[in-house]
Enzyme design. Structure first.
Site, PDB file in Angstrom:
ATOM      1  N   HIS A   1      51.075  33.651  46.474  1.00  0.00           N
ATOM      2  CA  HIS A   1      50.980  34.343  45.178  1.00  0.00           C
ATOM      3  C   HIS A   1      50.762  35.850  45.341  1.00  0.00           C
ATOM      4  CE1 HIS A   1      49.753  35.530  41.189  1.00  0.00           C
ATOM      5  NE2 HIS A   1      48.519  35.735  41.592  1.00  0.00           N
TER       6      HIS A   1
ATOM      7  N   HIS B   1      44.539  41.455  45.351  1.00  0.00           N
ATOM      8  CA  HIS B   1      44.092  41.455  43.954  1.00  0.00           C
ATOM      9  C   HIS B   1      43.202  40.288  43.548  1.00  0.00           C
ATOM     10  CE1 HIS B   1      47.485  38.742  42.928  1.00  0.00           C
ATOM     11  NE2 HIS B   1      46.748  38.419  41.895  1.00  0.00           N
ATOM     12  N   ASP B   2      43.337  39.147  44.227  1.00  0.00           N
ATOM     13  CA  ASP B   2      42.498  38.010  43.841  1.00  0.00           C
ATOM     14  C   ASP B   2      41.326  37.775  44.789  1.00  0.00           C
ATOM     15  OD1 ASP B   2      43.584  37.187  41.440  1.00  0.00           O
ATOM     16  OD2 ASP B   2      45.165  36.014  42.410  1.00  0.00           O
TER      17      ASP B   2
ATOM     18  N   GLU C   1      37.697  38.478  43.220  1.00  0.00           N
ATOM     19  CA  GLU C   1      37.459  37.514  42.157  1.00  0.00           C
ATOM     20  C   GLU C   1      37.183  36.122  42.721  1.00  0.00           C
ATOM     21  OE1 GLU C   1      37.620  38.039  38.918  1.00  0.00           O
ATOM     22  OE2 GLU C   1      38.014  36.097  37.982  1.00  0.00           O
ATOM     23  N   ASP C   2      37.993  35.693  43.665  1.00  0.00           N
ATOM     24  CA  ASP C   2      37.985  34.283  44.060  1.00  0.00           C
ATOM     25  C   ASP C   2      37.414  33.973  45.437  1.00  0.00           C
ATOM     26  OD1 ASP C   2      39.241  33.820  41.689  1.00  0.00           O
ATOM     27  OD2 ASP C   2      41.259  33.845  42.539  1.00  0.00           O
TER      28      ASP C   2
ATOM     29  N   ASP D   1      51.311  40.495  38.378  1.00  0.00           N
ATOM     30  CA  ASP D   1      50.526  39.267  38.555  1.00  0.00           C
ATOM     31  C   ASP D   1      50.898  38.272  37.453  1.00  0.00           C
ATOM     32  OD1 ASP D   1      48.518  37.526  39.373  1.00  0.00           O
ATOM     33  OD2 ASP D   1      46.962  38.545  38.203  1.00  0.00           O
TER      34      ASP D   1
END
Ligand code: MN
Length: 751
Positions: free
Chosen positions: A72, A97-98, A101-102, A165
């Protein structure tokens, strides 16, 4: 249609570890390749570093589809580079980018490993990613939209990466559950595609809308997609015929160019069909011809007009459909020359003429603008800058009511533009429909607040006067003037509206102070303190939305304070008044005719609970329609069609209130629905229609109204049917009658 989530087949994927590694590396190399030319010394190592961090961080994660998660961020990075045209720093951000957050990775880690700019962009991306969280209530979601807009004004790269995204999530929506698909699609049409449009990313905007349509209205989407496929050959033949003479002439004149035709996007075909009330057959051949020139910057305008002249030598142009966005580019930076000409066979064809540079701006929008910033004359790029400034300007006001603001702002995003001149000849861009007062606010807030009228082209006009492109406007002010409530009825720009609303709110606040005093005295008499608890009980009791509202209502006397005596008090506290429950007893019977007993025909959620509901008046669903349930405040559950005109707005803003809904098999109950028919007037027509309804099909008809004019009649029939199948059958029967040329379901039924 299958709406079940397909569970990821994780085990199977694990077996192919080597295979997966290959795929991941292939994607990485492709990203590297598309960046190639722009990579400076050290960039490659940095990109690789980001890639490795991301691979490691997402190592054990998989997407819903079962793929390794890292695919992704890699795909997002490729979109960022290949489709939006950003550089290596943005690619690094996309890869990461993630992570914050994750995964375990923190912003500090990123700041340390890369640089503060990258950390700042990741921070922005992390903040706005919460928007997708459905748990939030309305105000929080609106607040999140506002955050998106704020980061946009701050560093537009955050939004560009966010759009990439979202685009990738839309492209891979297939494996999500049905309610996630609806929610994400609606959010996309509600906020992301308008933003893409505003930033000039036409390709992305268009793809997003097509994908959203694919999931919200799969039947309609498939029908049009299929239709386009079937008519492709015929369309190509026509395009070739149209292009041939122009091509020869352009080549003969020494132009270096490309010319091609492309069909309209599926969503825009659907919009046309709806707007013009026509069928697919009547619009499928809509396409635009594009001529893209290689031309030096100082020759661009001249060359484009030369092409225009050649095109119109062969085909006659429509005088009303000439658009010159070269002399005056659109607010989002779009430049091109558009004309509509009469092609072979008497068909109108749109021709778009632009240069390479303009084409890149059309496709990559904002990003391309930055790229050309050095070379282009400053007047060209100042528009986007002024849009961003304008955005920052309104957002900086902390008092603005967010939900209102988002609504107003969305209007700003989508409307067409007009060009207005100041007395000194400076040009301002305003949305179509803007009034003289909007213009005054656009120039300066104080000018708007004190505006009493304007002179448009030297003629005196009122505040509410609608401006037209090319008007020259002089604002007239008075120091005694103050904004009033009725201004809101004709202002259309978000900036002006929010300024006036804030002013009125301040005004209201002052008045509310008096109400607060009155209430305080009343409570003292009752020996009750003015605690937060008691205040919110009172707000609830008087059905107000805030304490401000309550105080104001008391001050202006629109509520009776004596009623407070009805409340029960325990010690120092008001006891809670009746709970507001889902008001299911009042389920609207008027549009359900029950033949059997019980009106429970819908199963909600997974647990097959039987719940009472209301059918939304706006779209009147019937069994077989694709639907969702919406928990209203005070009116219980409402069932809407997913293609209801209100659906996108509801799904995007109130995700937490959406209840997955499907129809249970039930042939006992019939539902009111409406059909519009158009045909040639014929004395026997009503007779024939009623024969079909009550004779052949034995349907219950509620009303039939027919208007006839100049030999054409239009009629609305309201009937009760059991489900979609019965409705389709009914439409087919009517369609078979002689003289009837069109039948369609009434989309929006006025209550
Ligand atoms: Mn993501």
């Amino acid at each position: 249609m299958a709406i079940q989530t397909t569970e990821p087949v994780v085990a199977e994927y694990n077996k192919n570890d080597e295979e997966e590694k290959k795929i991941i590396l292939r994607e990485y190399r492709a990203l590297l390749k598309s960046l190639k030319e722009s990579l400076k010394k050290g960039d490659k190592a940095l990109l690789r570093h980001a890639f490795e961090i991301a691979v490691e961080a997402h190592r054990d994660m998989r997407r819903k589809s079962g793929e390794p998660y890292i695919l992704h961020p890699l795909a997002v990075a490729r979109i960022v580079v290949e489709e939006i045209g950003l550089g290596v720093n943005s690619a690094i951000c996309a890869l990461l980018h993630d992570t914050v957050e994750d995964t375990e990775i923190t912003l500090e880690d990123i700041g340390r490993e890369f640089n503060p700019y990258i950390a700042k962009i990741i921070d922005g991306l992390t903040k706005i990613s919460n928007v997708v969280d459905i748990k939030a209530d309305t105000t929080i979601q609106a607040e999140n939209f506002r955050k998106i807009l704020l980061t946009l004004a701050d560093d537009p790269r955050v939004i560009l990466i966010k759009l990439a995204d979202r685009l990738h999530n839309m492209r891979t929506l297939e494996s999500m559950s049905r309610d996630k698909q609806l929610k994400i699609s609606s959010e996309t049409t509600y906020i992301y595609s308008p933003l893409a449009h505003r930033l000039g990313l036409y390709e992305i905007k268009s793809e997003m809308e097509d994908l959203a349509l694919k999931y919200t209205q799969p039947d309609v989407y498939q029908e049009i997609a299929q239709g386009l496929k079937e008519t492709k050959r015929e369309r190509s033949r026509y395009i070739n015929e149209f292009i041939k003479p122009i091509k020869e002439e352009l080549a003969g004149n020494g132009f270096d160019f490309e010319i091609y035709g492309r069909p309209k996007a599926i969503h825009s075909i659907l919009n046309k069909m709806k707007k013009k009330q026509v069928t697919f057959e009547e619009v499928y051949d809509l396409f635009a011809i594009r001529v893209i020139l290689k031309s030096p910057l100082d020759k661009e305008k001249e060359d484009c007009w030369k092409v225009y002249s050649i095109v119109t030598n062969f085909y006659h142009p429509s005088t009303e459909r000439l658009r010159d966005w070269i002399s005056v580019p659109k607010g989002n930076g779009y430049e091109a020359l558009h004309t509509t000409v009469m092609g072979p066979g008497g068909k109108w064809v749109e021709v778009q003429i632009r240069t390479d540079r303009m084409n890149e701006i059309a496709e990559k929008g904002l990003a391309a603008h930055w790229k050309y910033k050095e070379g282009a004359p400053s007047a060209q790029e100042s528009k986007l800058d002024s849009f961003l400034k304008h955005l920052r300007d309104i957002l900086n006001n902390p008092d603005t009511d967010t939900i209102d603001f988002i609504q107003d702002f969305k209007l700003d995003l989508f409307t067409e533009e007009i060009y207005i001149y100041t007395p000194k000849g400076d040009m301002r861009v305003l949305p179509k429909g803007a009034t003289a007062l909007d213009f005054a606010f656009d120039i300066h807030t104080q000018l708007g607040m004190r505006c009493i009228g304007a002179k448009v082209n030297h003629k005196l006009v009122p505040l509410s006067y609608h401006l037209n492109s090319g008007d020259q406007v002089e604002v007239i002010t008075s120091s005694k003037q103050n904004p009033s409530e009725d201004w809101l009825s004709f202002l259309i720009t978000a900036k002006a509206k929010s300024r006036v609303k804030n002013y009125l709110k301040d005004d209201k606040r002052k008045i509310a102070e008096d109400g607060k005093e009155v209430l305080k005295k009343k409570l003292e008499q009752m020996n009750v303190t003015m605690s937060q608890h008691n205040l919110s009980e009172l707000v609830h009791f008087y059905k107000k939305t805030s304490t401000l509202d309550l105080f104001y209502a008391i001050a202006v006397g629109s509520v009776d304070l004596k009623d407070v005596n009805d409340l029960s008090i325990y010690g120092d506290k008001f006891l809670h008044t009746k709970e507001v429950k889902l008001d299911i007893k009042n389920a609207d019977e008027s549009n359900i005719k029950t033949r059997g007993k019980g009106a429970e025909v819908i199963i909600f959620g997974e647990r097959s609970d039987k719940v009472l509901y209301k059918l939304a008046q706006c779209c009147q669903p019937i069994p077989g329609d694709d639907v969702f349930g919406f928990v209203t405040s005070g009116e219980g559950l409402k069932v809407h069609r997913t293609d209801c005109p209100n659906a996108a707005q509801l799904l995007a803003n109130y995700g937490h209130r959406i209840v997955k809904t499907k129809w249970a098999k039930n042939k006992e109950i019939s539902f009111l629905t409406g059909v519009r028919i158009i045909g040639l007037d014929d004395v026997g027509v009503i007779q024939k229609i009623t024969n079909v309804i009550s004779g052949e099909l034995k349907l219950n008809m509620r009303s039939l109204s027919i208007d006839s004019k100049d030999g054409i009649f239009e009629g609305n029939i309201m009937v009760y049917v059991h489900d979609r199948e019965e409705l389709n059958n009914f439409c087919n029967k009517l369609g078979a009658l002689e003289g009837i040329s069109k039948i369609e379901r009434i989309e929006h039924i006025e209550p």
